[in-house]
Design an enzyme around this catalytic site. Sequence first.
Site, PDB file in Angstrom:
ATOM      1  N   TYR A 189     -11.747   4.212 -11.925  1.00 21.67           N
ATOM      2  CA  TYR A 189     -10.490   5.116 -12.456  1.00 21.67           C
ATOM      3  C   TYR A 189     -10.454   5.627 -13.879  1.00 21.67           C
ATOM      4  O   TYR A 189      -9.593   6.346 -14.281  1.00 21.67           O
ATOM      5  CB  TYR A 189      -9.049   4.259 -12.588  1.00 21.67           C
ATOM      6  CG  TYR A 189      -8.533   3.969 -11.097  1.00 21.67           C
ATOM      7  CD1 TYR A 189      -9.225   3.266 -10.234  1.00 21.67           C
ATOM      8  CD2 TYR A 189      -7.115   4.160 -10.965  1.00 21.67           C
ATOM      9  CE1 TYR A 189      -8.729   3.157  -8.790  1.00 21.67           C
ATOM     10  CE2 TYR A 189      -6.616   3.858  -9.766  1.00 21.67           C
ATOM     11  CZ  TYR A 189      -7.323   3.394  -8.900  1.00 21.67           C
ATOM     12  OH  TYR A 189      -6.642   3.182  -7.490  1.00 21.67           O
ATOM     13  N   LYS A 220     -19.849  -5.801  -5.971  1.00 26.22           N
ATOM     14  CA  LYS A 220     -20.924  -5.278  -5.339  1.00 26.22           C
ATOM     15  C   LYS A 220     -22.110  -5.411  -5.993  1.00 26.22           C
ATOM     16  O   LYS A 220     -22.884  -4.231  -6.332  1.00 26.22           O
ATOM     17  CB  LYS A 220     -20.510  -3.983  -4.769  1.00 26.22           C
ATOM     18  CG  LYS A 220     -21.393  -3.654  -3.726  1.00 26.22           C
ATOM     19  CD  LYS A 220     -21.321  -4.053  -2.314  1.00 26.22           C
ATOM     20  CE  LYS A 220     -22.238  -3.726  -1.383  1.00 26.22           C
ATOM     21  NZ  LYS A 220     -22.083  -4.529   0.047  1.00 26.22           N
ATOM     22  N   ASP A 240     -17.448  -6.852   0.323  1.00 26.27           N
ATOM     23  CA  ASP A 240     -17.165  -6.663   1.790  1.00 26.27           C
ATOM     24  C   ASP A 240     -17.273  -8.050   2.436  1.00 26.27           C
ATOM     25  O   ASP A 240     -16.296  -7.917   3.088  1.00 26.27           O
ATOM     26  CB  ASP A 240     -18.323  -5.936   2.090  1.00 26.27           C
ATOM     27  CG  ASP A 240     -19.901  -6.370   1.847  1.00 26.27           C
ATOM     28  OD1 ASP A 240     -19.863  -7.135   0.826  1.00 26.27           O
ATOM     29  OD2 ASP A 240     -20.727  -5.941   2.198  1.00 26.27           O
ATOM     30  N   ASP A 251      -8.111  -2.860  -6.559  1.00 27.87           N
ATOM     31  CA  ASP A 251      -6.849  -1.900  -5.746  1.00 27.87           C
ATOM     32  C   ASP A 251      -6.743  -2.400  -4.292  1.00 27.87           C
ATOM     33  O   ASP A 251      -5.738  -2.648  -3.867  1.00 27.87           O
ATOM     34  CB  ASP A 251      -7.235  -0.731  -6.071  1.00 27.87           C
ATOM     35  CG  ASP A 251      -6.194   0.294  -5.555  1.00 27.87           C
ATOM     36  OD1 ASP A 251      -4.923  -0.145  -5.405  1.00 27.87           O
ATOM     37  OD2 ASP A 251      -6.529   1.448  -4.920  1.00 27.87           O
ATOM     38  N   ASP A 301      -3.916  -5.164  -1.671  1.00 28.21           N
ATOM     39  CA  ASP A 301      -3.343  -4.570  -0.533  1.00 28.21           C
ATOM     40  C   ASP A 301      -3.676  -5.525   0.613  1.00 28.21           C
ATOM     41  O   ASP A 301      -2.845  -5.928   1.447  1.00 28.21           O
ATOM     42  CB  ASP A 301      -3.677  -3.225  -0.219  1.00 28.21           C
ATOM     43  CG  ASP A 301      -2.731  -2.134  -0.928  1.00 28.21           C
ATOM     44  OD1 ASP A 301      -2.249  -2.604  -2.066  1.00 28.21           O
ATOM     45  OD2 ASP A 301      -2.202  -1.021  -0.401  1.00 28.21           O
TER      46      ASP A 301
HETATM   47  C1  IPM Z   1      -1.616   0.484  -7.267  1.00 25.73           C
HETATM   48  C2  IPM Z   1      -1.286   1.818  -6.750  1.00 25.73           C
HETATM   49  C3  IPM Z   1      -1.622   2.885  -8.024  1.00 25.73           C
HETATM   50  C4  IPM Z   1      -3.297   2.490  -8.027  1.00 25.73           C
HETATM   51  C5  IPM Z   1      -1.836   4.341  -7.408  1.00 25.73           C
HETATM   52  C6  IPM Z   1      -0.153   4.688  -7.165  1.00 25.73           C
HETATM   53  C7  IPM Z   1      -1.984   5.166  -8.484  1.00 25.73           C
HETATM   54  O1  IPM Z   1      -2.051   2.105  -5.530  1.00 25.73           O
HETATM   55  O2  IPM Z   1      -0.645   0.268  -8.242  1.00 25.73           O
HETATM   56  O3  IPM Z   1      -2.169  -0.315  -6.639  1.00 25.73           O
HETATM   57  O4  IPM Z   1      -4.311   3.308  -7.389  1.00 25.73           O
HETATM   58  O5  IPM Z   1      -3.612   1.683  -9.020  1.00 25.73           O
HETATM   59 MN    MN Z   2      -3.042   0.187  -4.811  1.00 23.20          MN
END
Ligand code: IPM
Ligand code: MN
Length: 377
Positions: free
Chosen positions: A147, A205, A237, A261, A265
């Site tokens: 990032y 990794k 992975d 990130d 999720d």
């Molecule tokens: C998160 C989101 C953000 C990120 C986006 C909205 C920029 O996916 O907070 O995980 O990539 O960090």
């Molecule tokens: Mn995210």
Amino acid sequence: MKDAGYSIAVFPGDGTGREVVREGLKVLGALAEGGPAPWHPTEYAGGGEYYLAHGREWEPEGAAAARSADAVLLGAVGWPGATLPNGDLAGRALVLGLREGLDLYANVRPCKLYPGVLHRISGEFREVWAPKNVDLVIVRENTEGLYTPARGRLRRGGDTEVAIDTRVITRKGSERIARFAFELARKRPAGAPEDGRRRVTCVDKSNVLEGCRFFRETFDRVGAEYPEIERDYAYVDAFTQWIVRNPEHYSVVVAPNMMGDIITDLAAVLQGGMGFAAGGNVGAEHAMFEPVHGSAPKHAGQNRVNPFATFFAVEQMLRWLGGRHGDAGLVAQADRLERAVANVLARGTARTYDQGGTATTSDAGDRVAEAIRSGGR
Ligand code: IPM
Ligand code: MN
């Protein structure tokens, strides 16, 4: 303890971000009933829709408030067609901009499954994992890695066009995130659900990437200062399968930015979905709290999305403020909110569409506000 109360800069953002933040503020209001409010939320507009209307990402007062407030609460940003001239997401100032600008280096994402929360991996909604087996926190490095805003496009057009993203892993960045993870493990005496051991897992990794080797070396060096905490390792992975098959092994997990990130999720599925996943973006001086989900434009304006992630974000915010200011009253309010949320979830009376239910966003806020009132102070 601050006599004047804590200032909270609130950015509802876009789409369903505004709907979940409304419920978050409702729940904060219920917690404050019967006494002088210990916090003062002020709302500021911003995000992609705001950009389309005003040609800038947020109100200037909002930018200043984010810096001066005791804490920031964010809904979600992102709106179809809302893109900055350089191609970036309009609204990035409120998320990535605050993470960078306020140096919020640790993105702290708890993943806990509460009784009464259902899953759907495929087919019907049902209880899949024993709730007690999912109770971990993923600590995502939040200011560098992939990032890092050192990127660009060269030779635009034609076959020789190239796009470059630079992944930067620094000693300081790796050290402070590792230390944050080990300190957090110290504060979680229950350890991993599997065996009660205090464990920090480094996800990377490092079999391929130099930055990850550096990240892991630093993790080991910092971890040596915490001999009572087990050091554990996973390539990213392999980690994606292990966390699904054996979530009870994990207590604190630390990962570089982009890997964090993705795995957060994935891990959200273990806690019932993105509707329950909250994150705290924490630095030395500032912090911003948010549901991990996006603005979900296709559901916007329908009062149907799940606001529980925002309730957890509010809980995390109160806990952080309480810890930072040595204010036991705020920590007690965070506990009270968690109890109310857990009661409503266990009763299954506020299941929104993502849980196969028919409750609306505001129904869920009402149920939690009622549970707070009936739970007493
Ligand atoms: C998160 C989101 C953000 C990120 C986006 C909205 C920029 O996916 O907070 O995980 O990539 O960090
Ligand atoms: Mn995210």
